[in-house]
Design a protein around this motif. Structure first.
Motif, PDB file in Angstrom:
ATOM      1  N   TRP A 198       0.848  -1.197   0.000  1.00 43.79           N
ATOM      2  CA  TRP A 198       0.000   0.000   0.000  1.00 43.79           C
ATOM      3  C   TRP A 198       0.878   1.240   0.000  1.00 43.79           C
ATOM      4  CZ3 TRP A 198      -3.895  -1.740   4.354  1.00 43.79           C
ATOM      5  CH2 TRP A 198      -4.781  -2.678   3.810  1.00 43.79           C
ATOM      6  N   ILE A 199       1.940   1.186   0.810  1.00 37.29           N
ATOM      7  CA  ILE A 199       2.858   2.324   0.861  1.00 37.29           C
ATOM      8  C   ILE A 199       3.552   2.474  -0.499  1.00 37.29           C
ATOM      9  CG2 ILE A 199       4.863   3.300   2.038  1.00 37.29           C
ATOM     10  CD1 ILE A 199       2.513   2.923   3.903  1.00 37.29           C
ATOM     11  N   ARG A 208       3.122  12.347  -1.327  1.00 36.01           N
ATOM     12  CA  ARG A 208       4.138  12.901  -0.418  1.00 36.01           C
ATOM     13  C   ARG A 208       3.989  12.217   0.940  1.00 36.01           C
ATOM     14  NH1 ARG A 208       2.362  19.161  -1.692  1.00 36.01           N
ATOM     15  NH2 ARG A 208       1.794  18.695  -3.839  1.00 36.01           N
ATOM     16  N   PRO A 209       5.016  12.407   1.809  1.00 36.62           N
ATOM     17  CA  PRO A 209       4.933  11.773   3.135  1.00 36.62           C
ATOM     18  C   PRO A 209       3.642  12.110   3.880  1.00 36.62           C
ATOM     19  CG  PRO A 209       7.124  12.637   2.762  1.00 36.62           C
ATOM     20  CD  PRO A 209       6.308  13.058   1.576  1.00 36.62           C
ATOM     21  N   LEU A 214      -1.698  10.495   6.056  1.00 40.54           N
ATOM     22  CA  LEU A 214      -3.121  10.789   6.231  1.00 40.54           C
ATOM     23  C   LEU A 214      -4.023   9.927   5.360  1.00 40.54           C
ATOM     24  CD1 LEU A 214      -3.058  14.686   6.522  1.00 40.54           C
ATOM     25  CD2 LEU A 214      -3.481  13.007   8.312  1.00 40.54           C
ATOM     26  N   ARG A 215      -3.561   9.574   4.170  1.00 42.68           N
ATOM     27  CA  ARG A 215      -4.443   8.866   3.237  1.00 42.68           C
ATOM     28  C   ARG A 215      -4.223   7.370   3.216  1.00 42.68           C
ATOM     29  NH1 ARG A 215      -6.245  12.541  -1.260  1.00 42.68           N
ATOM     30  NH2 ARG A 215      -5.393  14.592  -0.801  1.00 42.68           N
ATOM     31  N   VAL A 216      -3.089   6.905   3.751  1.00 46.14           N
ATOM     32  CA  VAL A 216      -2.833   5.459   3.742  1.00 46.14           C
ATOM     33  C   VAL A 216      -2.666   4.917   5.165  1.00 46.14           C
ATOM     34  CG1 VAL A 216      -1.381   3.604   2.861  1.00 46.14           C
ATOM     35  CG2 VAL A 216      -1.737   5.656   1.484  1.00 46.14           C
ATOM     36  N   VAL A 217      -1.681   5.443   5.899  1.00 45.78           N
ATOM     37  CA  VAL A 217      -1.378   4.865   7.218  1.00 45.78           C
ATOM     38  C   VAL A 217      -2.555   5.048   8.180  1.00 45.78           C
ATOM     39  CG1 VAL A 217       0.194   4.889   9.177  1.00 45.78           C
ATOM     40  CG2 VAL A 217       1.082   5.233   6.878  1.00 45.78           C
ATOM     41  N   LEU A 218      -3.132   6.251   8.197  1.00 45.93           N
ATOM     42  CA  LEU A 218      -4.242   6.492   9.124  1.00 45.93           C
ATOM     43  C   LEU A 218      -5.448   5.601   8.826  1.00 45.93           C
ATOM     44  CD1 LEU A 218      -5.404   8.077  11.516  1.00 45.93           C
ATOM     45  CD2 LEU A 218      -6.187   9.809   9.901  1.00 45.93           C
ATOM     46  N   PRO A 219      -5.979   5.621   7.594  1.00 47.14           N
ATOM     47  CA  PRO A 219      -7.125   4.727   7.346  1.00 47.14           C
ATOM     48  C   PRO A 219      -6.799   3.256   7.545  1.00 47.14           C
ATOM     49  CG  PRO A 219      -6.467   5.862   5.318  1.00 47.14           C
ATOM     50  CD  PRO A 219      -5.697   6.481   6.426  1.00 47.14           C
ATOM     51  N   ALA A 220      -5.579   2.852   7.193  1.00 46.75           N
ATOM     52  CA  ALA A 220      -5.220   1.436   7.359  1.00 46.75           C
ATOM     53  C   ALA A 220      -5.123   1.065   8.833  1.00 46.75           C
ATOM     54  CB  ALA A 220      -3.901   1.141   6.652  1.00 46.75           C
TER      55      ALA A 220
ATOM     56  N   ARG B  99      -4.932  12.798  -7.596  1.00 45.57           N
ATOM     57  CA  ARG B  99      -5.282  13.648  -6.458  1.00 45.57           C
ATOM     58  C   ARG B  99      -4.058  13.968  -5.601  1.00 45.57           C
ATOM     59  NH1 ARG B  99      -8.882  11.153  -2.995  1.00 45.57           N
ATOM     60  NH2 ARG B  99      -8.833   9.187  -4.124  1.00 45.57           N
ATOM     61  N   VAL B 100      -3.191  12.955  -5.335  1.00 45.80           N
ATOM     62  CA  VAL B 100      -2.009  13.278  -4.519  1.00 45.80           C
ATOM     63  C   VAL B 100      -0.996  14.097  -5.328  1.00 45.80           C
ATOM     64  CG1 VAL B 100      -2.223  11.327  -2.949  1.00 45.80           C
ATOM     65  CG2 VAL B 100      -0.835  11.086  -5.016  1.00 45.80           C
TER      66      VAL B 100
END
Lengths: 304, 252
Positions: A198-199, A208-209, A214-220, B99-100
């Motif tokens: 996913w990362i 970006r980091p 916010l969009r990957v680590v948090l929801p996961a 989007r990113v």
């Protein structure tokens, strides 16, 4: 609609006894019952049977004197009567110091739990994500947390009173501290468990980091976060009662200890039941939020 | 456009493992290259180096004249299990890249619709990955890669987890998509049929340490389809590669 209900009742023929009264009740009430127990109508009835049985036996065992164990444990009807006075009696009058103060005390305790829990969440989730994601943060925060965590919140009581005095803030501090550990630790575990691909996918798409956080680590991490929130809230209720017993002069914990001192065991039992009810309802609230936020996950577990 | 020059990769650890040894490989713009070999031969490692997921140990690796340092949307990757974000709908998964990259909605909406049409998923834009079959998920993975308008598509055994019938359908889909878009593809597989059917050139790899032992130009005419799988020319290529792989296996 009515036909569909009949069909359903017919289909569960083996469980026709619970299904019939369920379908006779309005749909909203059934929905509420299913919500409160987290099950369908038939099982909701099943869930109520055992507690009812305990209550009935308890009542029957105390018949005559109105209490068990030599007056220590009043029967349910007396507890209920005490609760009625506590909840709806006129306040500030007569010999009963609790008359009419139930709602106020519930609100005191609930507000402290809400404040402490909110504080624990606001600090715990971002910190947990950071520790799980960043090696530097893990190296500096993780050992500190692991050293402080074995200190029970009860051991913090004198410290809290010394710092905050006999005030609400002391209780809020203890609740926040108690709820913080499970929230931060579960969030960390969630952030560490994010699938590598996913990362990589996010990086490959130019994230970006901050996007990745916010969009990957948090929801996961959210499934683990919610586990932490539920455990944390439970500890929060423990902490508020302990704190109010010692460090504050209001709330359910204060009434619990005070009533015990003056020998009002009926109020003690009513208080315990109130705490249980509030803890249960607040846990359901989190479950409801989880249900809503993690719809994608529910779908996943149905399929696999 | 893609140049591997003497590329080696060693994974550090208690016992260092050399995954790739002195690999030379160049891929032209629009070329379809398959990396074929048994598991553990370093073919996925080679792809990960080009994707920028891992640093190389030795050698030079350039993409469009630039040294590869980090992942980027010019080298879109399609993962083995699609690796979609399960909390996002099909549409949100496919538009994640734009989007990113802070593209405007007007910029990517039309292309996203077009890519979803290309992979046959325009009716599923609001579905979550868990509601899709494995083949459909991988189509989303392809749409997500293509929507960024990459110069190369890196595919790591993308159909390996699918059943035989779905795999055939996906191979056909990929042939159609590639014949439409004509971008370079680096395709990792252990399936000889798949490599011969899809690729212009097959690089056969052997393990321990991973290296390219032979490059085979596949001269089957384009456009191809899965009907090619039963022609004598196809079988001839297959026989040749099987012999080659046996030989490579025998020397180790």
């Amino acid at each position: 609609m009515a036909q569909a209900e009949l069909l359903q009742a017919g289909q569960s023929a083996s469980a026709s006894k619970p299904a019939r009264p369920a379908s006779a009740r309005p749909a909203a009430a059934r929905g509420a019952a299913a919500f409160l127990t987290g099950t369908g109508g038939g099982r909701a009835v099943l869930a109520v049977i055992l507690p009812l049985l305990v209550l009935v036996l308890w009542q029957l065992a105390g018949r005559g004197t109105g209490s068990l164990f030599g007056g220590v444990l009043p029967t349910p009807d007396r507890v209920w009567a005490a609760w009625e006075v506590w909840a709806f009696g006129k306040s500030g009058l007569g010999l009963n110091p609790y008359s009419g103060t139930w709602l106020a005390n519930v609100l005191f305790s609930a507000q402290r739990v809400a404040q402490g829990f909110a504080l624990a969440t606001l600090v715990g989730i971002p910190l947990g994500i950071l520790i799980g994601w960043n090696r530097l943060a893990a190296g500096s925060f993780d050992p500190l947390i692991q050293v402080l965590r074995p200190i029970p919140i009860t051991a913090w009581l004198p410290f809290a009173i010394a710092v905050f005095g006999i005030q609400s803030m002391g209780a809020v501090f203890l609740i926040a501290l108690g709820a913080f550990y499970p929230i931060v630790i579960n969030t960390t575990a969630g952030a560490r468990g994010v699938e590598k691909n996913w990362i990589r996918a996010a990086l490959m798409m130019g994230a970006r980091p901050s996007d990745i956080l916010l969009r990957v680590v948090l929801p996961a991490s959210l499934p683990s976060v919610f586990t932490g929130l539920r455990i944390g809230l439970g500890i929060g209720w423990t902490a508020v009662i302990v704190a109010e017993m010692v460090a504050v002069k209001s709330g359910l914990g204060y009434v619990l200890w005070d009533a015990y001192y003056i020998g009002r065991m009926d109020v003690v039992i009513a208080d315990m039941a109130s705490i249980g009810l509030l803890g249960f309802l607040s846990d359901r609230l989190i479950l409801l939020l989880e249900h809503w936020v993690l719809g994608w996950r529910r779908l996943q577990s149905f399929q696999n | 456009m893609i140049e591997f020059q003497g590329v080696s990769k060693t994974f550090a650890g208690r016992t260092a493992v050399q995954a790739l040894a002195e690999v030379d490989l160049s891929i032209r713009d629009g070329e379809f290259v398959a990396l074929l070999g048994p598991s553990g031969c370093g073919k996925s490692t080679l792809l990960n180096l080009l994707a920028g997921f891992e640093p190389l140990s030795e050698g030079h690796l350039t993409f469009a004249g630039q040294e590869v340092r980090r992942p980027g949307p010019d080298r879109a990757v399609v993962f083995q299990e699609a690796s979609l974000f399960p909390w996002l709908t099909v549409w949100d998964n496919v538009t994640f890249g734009p989007r990113v990259q802070r593209r405007s909605r007007a910029e990517y909406e039309e292309r996203t619709r077009e890519m979803l049409r290309l992979v046959g998923l325009e009716a599923f834009r609001d579905a979550l990955p868990a509601q899709l079959s494995g083949g459909m998920r991988q189509r989303v993975g392809i749409a997500r890669a293509l929507v960024m308008n990459p110069r190369a598509l890196l595919m790591d055994e993308p159909f390996g987890a699918l059943d035989a019938q779905t795999r055939l359908a996906m191979q056909q889909l990929l042939l159609d998509v590639w014949q439409t878009l004509g971008i370079a593809v680096l395709f990792v597989t252990h399936d000889i049929d798949e490599a011969v059917l899809l690729a212009d050139r097959i690089c056969v790899m052997s393990a321990r340490p991973g290296r390219i032992t032979r490059e085979i130009q596949v001269e089957l005419p384009r456009p191809r389809s899965i009907d090619n799988l039963i022609t004598p020319e196809f079988t001839a290529y297959k026989a040749m590669i099987m012999a080659e792989m046996k030989l490579a296996h025998g020397t180790h």
